[in-house]
Design an enzyme around this catalytic site. Structure first.
Site, short mmCIF file in Angstrom:
data_model
loop_
_atom_site.label_atom_id
_atom_site.label_comp_id
_atom_site.label_asym_id
_atom_site.label_seq_id
_atom_site.Cartn_x
_atom_site.Cartn_y
_atom_site.Cartn_z
N ASP A 250 -41.81 120.80 -20.88
CA ASP A 250 -41.32 119.64 -21.64
C ASP A 250 -40.71 120.12 -22.96
OD1 ASP A 250 -43.84 120.02 -22.92
OD2 ASP A 250 -44.71 118.35 -21.84
N ASP B 249 -52.84 117.49 -15.08
CA ASP B 249 -54.08 116.78 -15.39
C ASP B 249 -53.97 115.86 -16.59
OD1 ASP B 249 -55.96 118.39 -17.83
OD2 ASP B 249 -53.95 119.06 -17.28
N GLU C 87 -44.38 127.86 -13.35
CA GLU C 87 -44.95 126.87 -14.26
C GLU C 87 -44.96 125.50 -13.59
OE1 GLU C 87 -46.93 126.02 -16.42
OE2 GLU C 87 -46.02 126.43 -18.38
N GLY D 51 -52.37 124.39 -14.42
CA GLY D 51 -51.47 123.42 -13.81
C GLY D 51 -50.63 123.89 -12.66
N ARG E 269 -55.96 116.82 -11.21
CA ARG E 269 -55.20 117.95 -10.66
C ARG E 269 -55.22 117.96 -9.13
NH1 ARG E 269 -54.00 121.50 -14.78
NH2 ARG E 269 -55.48 121.63 -16.50
#
Length: 186
Positions: A106, A162, A102, A48, A168
């Site tokens: 969450d 994604d 990052e 990510g 992505r």
């Protein structure tokens, strides 16, 4: 594009690329200032964070190294709660300043597990830089040093994020559009 469809979900634009890049620049400026006397190792979390890392590194003016690791706790649209280190970190970080890069934090469980793994390698300092933070979903005590943007608890794709491996590649970030009776009948 104002909207995209991935598998069974419709998404609409949430954060346009210009706003994302402004936030990335602000984070880079903060890192350049805060770590001016160091040679940090940036550890990008795949898959990510690849876009965030690429744009961030273009703006970092410090002598530094970049490395990659891959951890996962997601399946579909929700966290499994299980963290797996899939690709290990090969760079020696002992005595070094490390900046974890990052895409999104969450619950914080993945980041907490990664911090434990990295601390075992005895770095001098670990900082966290995240593109997105969902403060309303955070379940662990976590110091996030650099936050590009805080967002509500919505499912998003694009700019490295994604949905089951897809989405992505988009420059903007999109939020899932909830089905309404009117949308379902169209």
């Amino acid at each position: 594009m104002n909207s995209i469809r991935i598998k069974d979900k419709q998404f609409v634009t949430f954060l346009p690329e210009e706003k994302i890049l402004q936030a990335v620049r602000r984070v880079a400026d903060d890192i350049n200032r805060d770590l001016a006397d160091t040679q940090p190792v940036f550890v990008s979390i795949l898959n990510g964070a690849f876009m965030f890392t690429a744009d961030l590194m273009k703006l970092i003016t410090l002598p530094c190294e970049v490395s990659f690791t891959k951890v996962a706790s997601y399946e579909g649209t929700s966290s499994t709660g299980r963290v797996k280190e899939l690709i290990g970190l090969n760079t020696d970080i002992e005595g070094r300043t490390v900046v974890i890069v990052e895409d999104i934090i969450d619950t914080g469980h993945t980041m907490k597990a990664l911090l434990e793994t990295l601390r075992a390698r005895r770095p001098k300092d670990i900082r966290i830089a995240t593109l997105l933070l969902k403060p309303g979903k955070l379940q662990v005590d976590l110091q996030v040093d650099y936050v590009a943007m805080s967002i509500p608890n919505e499912f998003i794709v694009g700019y490295g994020l994604d949905y089951d491996g897809l989405g992505r590649n988009y420059r903007d970030i999109y939020v899932v559009q909830e089905e309404t009776e009117e949308n379902a009948s169209n």
